[in-house]
Design a protein around this motif. Structure first.
Motif, PDB file in Angstrom:
ATOM      1  N   GLU A  60       0.823  -1.209   0.000  1.00 44.07           N
ATOM      2  CA  GLU A  60       0.000   0.000   0.000  1.00 44.07           C
ATOM      3  C   GLU A  60       0.856   1.259   0.000  1.00 44.07           C
ATOM      4  N   HIS A  61       1.956   1.232   0.738  1.00 44.11           N
ATOM      5  CA  HIS A  61       2.831   2.404   0.841  1.00 44.11           C
ATOM      6  C   HIS A  61       3.759   2.550  -0.365  1.00 44.11           C
ATOM      7  N   PHE A  62       4.208   1.411  -0.902  1.00 41.98           N
ATOM      8  CA  PHE A  62       5.199   1.427  -1.987  1.00 41.98           C
ATOM      9  C   PHE A  62       4.777   0.438  -3.069  1.00 41.98           C
ATOM     10  N   PRO A  63       3.703   0.724  -3.802  1.00 36.61           N
ATOM     11  CA  PRO A  63       3.176  -0.249  -4.773  1.00 36.61           C
ATOM     12  C   PRO A  63       4.164  -0.564  -5.903  1.00 36.61           C
ATOM     13  N   ASP A  64       4.159  -1.826  -6.322  1.00 37.01           N
ATOM     14  CA  ASP A  64       5.067  -2.234  -7.399  1.00 37.01           C
ATOM     15  C   ASP A  64       4.594  -1.753  -8.768  1.00 37.01           C
ATOM     16  N   THR A  65       3.489  -1.035  -8.796  1.00 37.79           N
ATOM     17  CA  THR A  65       3.016  -0.414 -10.035  1.00 37.79           C
ATOM     18  C   THR A  65       3.518   1.020 -10.173  1.00 37.79           C
ATOM     19  N   ASP A  66       4.213   1.511  -9.156  1.00 35.22           N
ATOM     20  CA  ASP A  66       4.721   2.887  -9.137  1.00 35.22           C
ATOM     21  C   ASP A  66       6.199   2.885  -9.498  1.00 35.22           C
ATOM     22  N   GLN A  67       6.544   3.526 -10.602  1.00 38.84           N
ATOM     23  CA  GLN A  67       7.924   3.538 -11.079  1.00 38.84           C
ATOM     24  C   GLN A  67       8.887   4.258 -10.134  1.00 38.84           C
ATOM     25  N   ARG A  68       8.357   5.074  -9.215  1.00 35.60           N
ATOM     26  CA  ARG A  68       9.247   5.726  -8.230  1.00 35.60           C
ATOM     27  C   ARG A  68       9.965   4.698  -7.369  1.00 35.60           C
ATOM     28  N   TYR A  69       9.405   3.505  -7.252  1.00 37.59           N
ATOM     29  CA  TYR A  69       9.997   2.492  -6.392  1.00 37.59           C
ATOM     30  C   TYR A  69      10.763   1.419  -7.163  1.00 37.59           C
ATOM     31  N   LYS A  70      10.877   1.576  -8.469  1.00 37.09           N
ATOM     32  CA  LYS A  70      11.619   0.630  -9.290  1.00 37.09           C
ATOM     33  C   LYS A  70      13.079   0.642  -8.873  1.00 37.09           C
ATOM     34  N   ASP A  71      13.565  -0.514  -8.447  1.00 34.97           N
ATOM     35  CA  ASP A  71      14.958  -0.716  -8.031  1.00 34.97           C
ATOM     36  C   ASP A  71      15.366   0.106  -6.807  1.00 34.97           C
ATOM     37  N   ILE A  72      14.412   0.671  -6.068  1.00 39.02           N
ATOM     38  CA  ILE A  72      14.741   1.446  -4.870  1.00 39.02           C
ATOM     39  C   ILE A  72      15.353   0.530  -3.814  1.00 39.02           C
ATOM     40  N   SER A  73      16.249   1.078  -3.039  1.00 46.85           N
ATOM     41  CA  SER A  73      16.832   0.332  -1.928  1.00 46.85           C
ATOM     42  C   SER A  73      15.770   0.130  -0.848  1.00 46.85           C
ATOM     43  N   SER A  74      15.670  -1.078  -0.368  1.00 38.44           N
ATOM     44  CA  SER A  74      14.720  -1.363   0.712  1.00 38.44           C
ATOM     45  C   SER A  74      15.121  -0.679   2.008  1.00 38.44           C
ATOM     46  N   VAL A  75      16.378  -0.275   2.122  1.00 44.65           N
ATOM     47  CA  VAL A  75      16.810   0.535   3.259  1.00 44.65           C
ATOM     48  C   VAL A  75      16.016   1.841   3.262  1.00 44.65           C
ATOM     49  N   GLU A  76      15.839   2.435   2.102  1.00 44.67           N
ATOM     50  CA  GLU A  76      15.050   3.670   2.005  1.00 44.67           C
ATOM     51  C   GLU A  76      13.584   3.404   2.358  1.00 44.67           C
ATOM     52  N   LEU A  77      13.046   2.278   1.934  1.00 44.31           N
ATOM     53  CA  LEU A  77      11.665   1.933   2.297  1.00 44.31           C
ATOM     54  C   LEU A  77      11.541   1.801   3.815  1.00 44.31           C
ATOM     55  N   LEU A  78      12.517   1.160   4.449  1.00 45.20           N
ATOM     56  CA  LEU A  78      12.488   1.008   5.903  1.00 45.20           C
ATOM     57  C   LEU A  78      12.586   2.369   6.595  1.00 45.20           C
ATOM     58  N   ARG A  79      13.413   3.265   6.064  1.00 46.46           N
ATOM     59  CA  ARG A  79      13.496   4.626   6.629  1.00 46.46           C
ATOM     60  C   ARG A  79      12.128   5.303   6.596  1.00 46.46           C
ATOM     61  N   ARG A  80      11.436   5.153   5.483  1.00 47.74           N
ATOM     62  CA  ARG A  80      10.118   5.770   5.343  1.00 47.74           C
ATOM     63  C   ARG A  80       9.094   5.139   6.279  1.00 47.74           C
ATOM     64  N   VAL A  81       9.196   3.849   6.483  1.00 42.89           N
ATOM     65  CA  VAL A  81       8.302   3.171   7.428  1.00 42.89           C
ATOM     66  C   VAL A  81       8.571   3.681   8.846  1.00 42.89           C
ATOM     67  N   ALA A  82       9.836   3.889   9.189  1.00 41.03           N
ATOM     68  CA  ALA A  82      10.173   4.430  10.512  1.00 41.03           C
ATOM     69  C   ALA A  82       9.524   5.793  10.727  1.00 41.03           C
ATOM     70  N   VAL A  83       9.447   6.594   9.684  1.00 43.25           N
ATOM     71  CA  VAL A  83       8.784   7.902   9.771  1.00 43.25           C
ATOM     72  C   VAL A  83       7.291   7.720  10.055  1.00 43.25           C
ATOM     73  N   VAL A  84       6.676   6.739   9.410  1.00 46.02           N
ATOM     74  CA  VAL A  84       5.252   6.451   9.654  1.00 46.02           C
ATOM     75  C   VAL A  84       5.045   6.063  11.116  1.00 46.02           C
ATOM     76  N   ILE A  85       5.898   5.209  11.634  1.00 46.67           N
ATOM     77  CA  ILE A  85       5.788   4.755  13.021  1.00 46.67           C
ATOM     78  C   ILE A  85       5.904   5.949  13.968  1.00 46.67           C
ATOM     79  N   LYS A  86       6.894   6.782  13.734  1.00 49.79           N
ATOM     80  CA  LYS A  86       7.112   7.962  14.587  1.00 49.79           C
ATOM     81  C   LYS A  86       5.940   8.940  14.481  1.00 49.79           C
ATOM     82  N   SER A  87       5.396   9.111  13.276  1.00 45.44           N
ATOM     83  CA  SER A  87       4.277  10.054  13.092  1.00 45.44           C
ATOM     84  C   SER A  87       3.028   9.604  13.853  1.00 45.44           C
ATOM     85  N   LYS A  88       2.935   8.313  14.128  1.00 44.02           N
ATOM     86  CA  LYS A  88       1.806   7.783  14.900  1.00 44.02           C
ATOM     87  C   LYS A  88       2.121   7.760  16.400  1.00 44.02           C
ATOM     88  N   LYS A  89       3.236   8.391  16.758  1.00 42.70           N
ATOM     89  CA  LYS A  89       3.654   8.532  18.167  1.00 42.70           C
ATOM     90  C   LYS A  89       4.026   7.205  18.834  1.00 42.70           C
TER      91      LYS A  89
END
Length: 159
Positions: A60-89
């Motif tokens: 849902e956050h990083f769909p495989d139909t979105d070219q922005r995520y083509k070959d992206i490092s999963s480290v970057e995906l994890l960083r973004r997930v950490a932001v989601v966790i923090k934003s929810k306090k």
């Protein structure tokens, strides 16, 4: 409040790609097939964290139909997930993950993977556990055709 989430992912091996597990490149003649870098371990960690926060899943956050995520490092995906966790306090309390594959052996990389995940999530390394298992020759994993990962994550309210 303590919440728990579980994550799972599986990817098949393919020639011509590099193998990443937990943000660490592992020497291998084959890598994993996927839209991103196909880091099966980090995908399971992302899903466990998102599940614990009731924030959907990695697709849902990083769909495989979105070219922005083509070959992206999963480290970057994890960083973004950490932001989601923090934003929810929430703060991350614990990560417990298993990587299941026959070859290559991962025992020499477990500490590096643990440190990489803890660094990306900005938590102490003793809050991250990574285990390496085989599938005892059974099924697609046992035949060396795929890699799977499970992860359980706990998060605690209050940043």
């Amino acid at each position: 409040m303590v919440k728990t989430g579980i994550g799972y992912d599986i990817h098949r091996f393919i020639k011509g790609r590099r193998l990443f597990l937990g943000g660490v490149e592992i020497p291998s003649p084959k890598g994993l097939l996927g839209h991103s870098d196909a880091d099966v371990l980090l995908h399971a960690v992302c899903d466990a964290l998102l599940g614990a926060a009731s924030a959907g899943d990695i697709g849902e956050h990083f769909p495989d139909t979105d070219q922005r995520y083509k070959d992206i490092s999963s480290v970057e995906l994890l960083r973004r997930v950490a932001v989601v966790i923090k934003s929810k306090k929430y703060r991350i309390n614990n990560i417990d993950a298993i990587v299941i594959m026959e070859k290559p052996k991962r025992s020499n990389y477990k500490k590096e993977i643990q440190e990489k995940i803890s660094s990306v999530l900005k938590i102490s390394a003793d809050k991250v556990s990574v285990k390496a298992k085989t599938h005892e020759g059974l099924g697609v994993i046992g035949k060396g055709l795929a890699v799977a990962s499970y992860c359980v994550a706990t998060i605690v309210k209050g940043v």
